[in-house]
Scaffold this motif. Structure first.
Motif: not given
Length: 806
Positions: A416-438
């Motif tokens: 959630e803090k550092s990007a890899g191939i993608v950036i993981l979204a925090a719980d409930g976050s709806t920002r563009a370019g972030e991937a929703v976690q399981g």
């Protein structure tokens, strides 16, 4: 004398009428010649003369031989034999094929020479002359697979070429390759039989020998053709191999539909051996075989169709001062149309300082037109400090023109803090370019208060994008006051969208006083929307179908317009069949029609005779149409001198049915042939079968449970073929003729078989190894079950008529 003209559209055999040879045995069969010659090794020459029934045109000669020899060809002229040479020839195995210009003669001489040292043996098989060209076509469009350009020369009158119908006027073209060059003198086109024939309204035609220079032979505007008519264009001989038909305007068949159609085409060529002695417009035209007159070009001139003279200055050796066929360039000279000489300094080996064919770049130098050398440092392996073919990026570096390395930190697993191939979204976050976690809370089970994958609606709540819960009261059983899945109506209540309850009084039995679903009328009363009861006296005849009389009805009166049975007042008396003397017996054949009860029944038997009309015509829809009973003699005797004794048509007048035409529960005997038109097979009926979906043509067997099933690779026993069109059906003994719970299996005769792959007539068919119930062409030596009666080149699955092999 006119020059002979021949049609070269499609190949025609020219039969040989007579032949003679020096020392060889010659035989002619069906217009082809067979020659056999054996002699001493000293004899090396054989001549052969072939004659046609009259002077004919030809341009092809074919024969088969395994002998080795050389051959020359001659034509008979009024001054003797004239040598002709083939334009081209092809040998395929023992088959030799020669192509000539179009030649016109009655006699052809062939001289065969066998080289020294070889046995003087010569054998020719099926020597045949023919006329025709192998045409190939290219069209801008075609209507469908039946209206193709190849049909223009098939000699048939059903299909030709048609363009693809268009909403707006479109230009179309037809390009025809004649296979080789001919002296073309005429083109003919035929319109279709349709009215209107949709012949092109505006078009042009041109000929060419090389697809570069074209000569127009026709240019038509507002051309209206009659149905099924030939139209011809004739012109002086033009040496050409290619014909182009350019259609500028199609026919307006109807509004927003433009179409061009041509049914047939003919191409006419002149015999080239006659062009030697005939002139056109003052000139005799030359070809590869025939000398003629050409037009010479002026010195230095460049004009199409004119020949450059031998003393033209352009044909001299070129120098840097004077051009010849080319003009030479001086050393290092550049200019249009100048040829570089072999000793030009620009053709030497190049260096960094002096260009040759190219100029090399110095190490690291990037200049347009300079070639990088193989030892240039830019071609070395790249690092982060020094670029090679590419330049490597530092970890995390984002700069144009650099390549990310495999150990770059951006390629690590993301958090959630550092990007890899993608950036993981925090719980409930709806920002563009972030991937929703399981483990995001939006992916949990939903409740009324908190949405999950969906948001649940409260009981009775109607809101967009909310899902109704399964315990919502709207989904419960409804009553008269509350809606559930439905809302019930009160007794006698008529309200839209309310359901009638089972105890509603309207569903009670009806009487004359009270309504149910209907209300009964009193006996003899005719009231709208009231039903007549079965005890109504008006129904007495139908309810008690006993014989009764009608005084007003004569014997010939038709009783088909009222119900009840018929008892004719007058007696019909007939003598014995041996001596019939009735004066007008054909006026009263027994004819009745009844749709509710017996069509005809008599206790004492009957006898009926007619000459021109049916002796007995009985139609019934619900019961037996005809009953005959006899304890001692024949129960029914039918005789006809001109037509059928008993005819059972499938349909009569407007009556249609699917019941039995003839039902026998005992033995039926025939001393003649029985023809069954409705089918070509013998079928068994089965009621015990698997739940598989059977398709017409499936190959069937009996499985281990005793049920009819599709035959599989591991099955050994063939039962038959599933069909919905049986011919003769053998029913189980306990079954009535009701086919709704039966399937039909063809066990003899011509049967439809499902197959995959291309099939030819006569191919053996075996079971396919992949698809249950489907066949394929059997390989050599493999057991086969059927023999195909027809061919089918489609590779997809289809049905082919076959014969069972038992």
């Amino acid at each position: 004398m006119e020059i002979p003209v021949a049609e070269i559209g499609h190949e025609v055999k020219i039969p040989i009428e007579e032949a003679e040879s020096s020392g060889a045995q010659v035989q002619i069969s069906e217009g082809s010649l067979y020659l056999n010659f054996e002699a001493e090794p000293s004899q090396h020459l054989v001549s052969l003369v072939c004659r046609f029934s009259k002077e004919r045109s030809f341009n092809q000669l074919v024969y088969e031989t395994s002998s080795f020899f050389q051959v020359t060809f001659f034509l008979k002229s009024q001054h003797g034999w004239v040598r002709v040479s083939p334009i081209t020839s092809i040998q395929e195995g023992h088959r030799h094929h020669f192509w000539f210009p179009v030649l016109y003669t009655q006699e052809v001489q062939m001289v065969f020479w066998i080289p020294d040292g070889l046995l003087a043996r010569l054998r020719l098989d099926a020597l045949t002359f023919s006329l025709g060209a192998k045409l190939s076509f290219k069209a801008s469009s075609q209507k469908d697979r039946l209206w193709v350009p190849e049909n223009l020369v098939d000699g048939r009158e059903d299909y030709g070429w048609a363009s693809l119908p268009a909403d707006t006027p479109q230009e179309e073209f037809l390009d025809i390759d004649l296979g080789m060059a001919y002296y073309v003198v005429g083109i003919s086109l035929c319109s279709t039989k349709e009215n209107p024939p949709c012949f092109p309204r505006a078009f042009s035609m041109a000929l060419s020998a090389d697809l570069k220079l074209w000569e127009n032979i026709a240019n038509e505007e507002l051309f209206y053709a009659a149905p099924f008519s030939w139209y011809s264009w004739q012109f002086r001989p033009i040496k050409a191999r290619y014909l182009r038909i350019h259609i500028r305007q199609s026919y307006p068949r109807r509004r927003h539909e433009y179409l061009a159609q041509i049914l047939e085409m003919r191409v006419f060529a002149a015999a080239e051996n006659f062009l030697q002695t005939h002139t056109f417009m003052g000139l005799t035209y030359a070809s590869e075989l025939i000398p003629g007159v050409v037009q010479l070009s002026e010195l230095g001139g460049c004009t199409p169709n004119k020949v450059v003279q031998a003393n033209d200055p352009r044909l001299r050796l070129a120098t840097t001062e004077y051009p010849g066929i080319v003009q030479l360039a001086r050393d290092n000279q550049t200019g249009e149309n100048l040829a570089v000489q072999a000793n030009d300094s620009r053709l030497r080996l190049a260096t960094e300082n002096y260009p040759g064919i190219m100029q090399f770049a110095r190490h690291g130098e990037a200049r347009a037109g300079y070639a990088v050398q193989a030892d240039d440092p830019r071609l070395r392996v790249a690092t982060t400090q020094y670029p090679g073919i590419v330049q490597l990026a530092q970890s995390g570096e984002n700069r144009p023109g650099v390549v990310v390395q495999g150990n770059d930190e951006r390629l690590q697993l993301a958090t959630e803090k550092s990007a890899g191939i993608v950036i993981l979204a925090a719980d409930g976050s709806t920002r563009a370019g972030e991937a929703v976690q399981g483990n995001d809370r939006r992916l949990r089970l939903a409740s009324i208060a908190w949405p999950g994958i969906v948001q649940l609606a409260a009981h009775g709540e109607q809101a967009a994008n909310k899902a109704v819960q399964s315990d919502d009261p709207r989904l419960l059983e409804g009553d008269e006051n509350t809606k559930g899945r439905v809302q019930f109506a009160r007794a006698g209540e008529k309200v839209p969208l309310k359901a009638l309850q089972a105890n509603d009084p309207r569903l009670e039995p009806a009487t004359q006083e009270s309504y149910g679903l209907v209300r009964f009328a009193r006996p003899g009363h005719s009231i709208p929307n009231h039903a007549v009861e079965a005890t109504d006296p008006r129904l007495s005849d139908a309810r008690h179908p006993l014989p009764h009389e009608h005084d007003y009805a004569p014997r010939h009166h038709s009783f088909n317009d009222h119900m009840g049975t018929l008892n004719i007042k007058q007696d019909i008396k007939t003598p014995e069949p041996d001596h019939i003397h009735l004066s007008a017996y054909n006026q009263f054949p027994f004819s009745v029609q009844n749709k509710a009860g017996w069509a005809g029944g008599m206790e004492g038997g009957f006898f009926s005779v007619a000459e021109n009309r049916p002796a007995i015509l009985a139609l019934a829809e619900k019961k037996e149409a005809l009953i005959t009973h006899s304890q001692q003699g024949v129960a029914a005797l039918f005789f006809s001198e001109k037509n059928w004794g008993v005819r059972i048509p499938q349909t009569l007048a407007k009556l249609k049915g699917s019941g039995l035409a003839l039902w026998s529960e005992g033995i039926m005997l025939s001393d003649g042939t029985i023809f069954v038109r409705s089918g070509t097979n013998l079928c068994l009926a089965f009621s015990n079968f698997t739940s598989e979906v059977f398709t017409e043509g499936d190959i069937l067997t009996i499985d281990s449970s005793g049920k009819v099933a599709k035959m599989k690779k591991e099955d050994d026993t063939l039962l038959g073929i599933f069909t919905r069109q049986p011919g003769i059906v053998l029913l189980p003994a306990e079954k009535e003729p009701d086919t709704r719970d039966l399937i039909f299996v063809a066990v003899q005769g011509i049967v439809p078989v499902r197959v995959v792959g291309s099939v030819n007539a006569g191919d053996p068919i075996s079971l396919d190894g992949q698809l249950p119930g489907v066949g394929q062409v059997s390989s050599r030596g493999k057991k086969y079950l059927f023999i195909a009666l027809e061919g089918n080149t489609e590779t997809r699955e289809k049905t082919v008529p076959c014969v069972l092999v038992r």
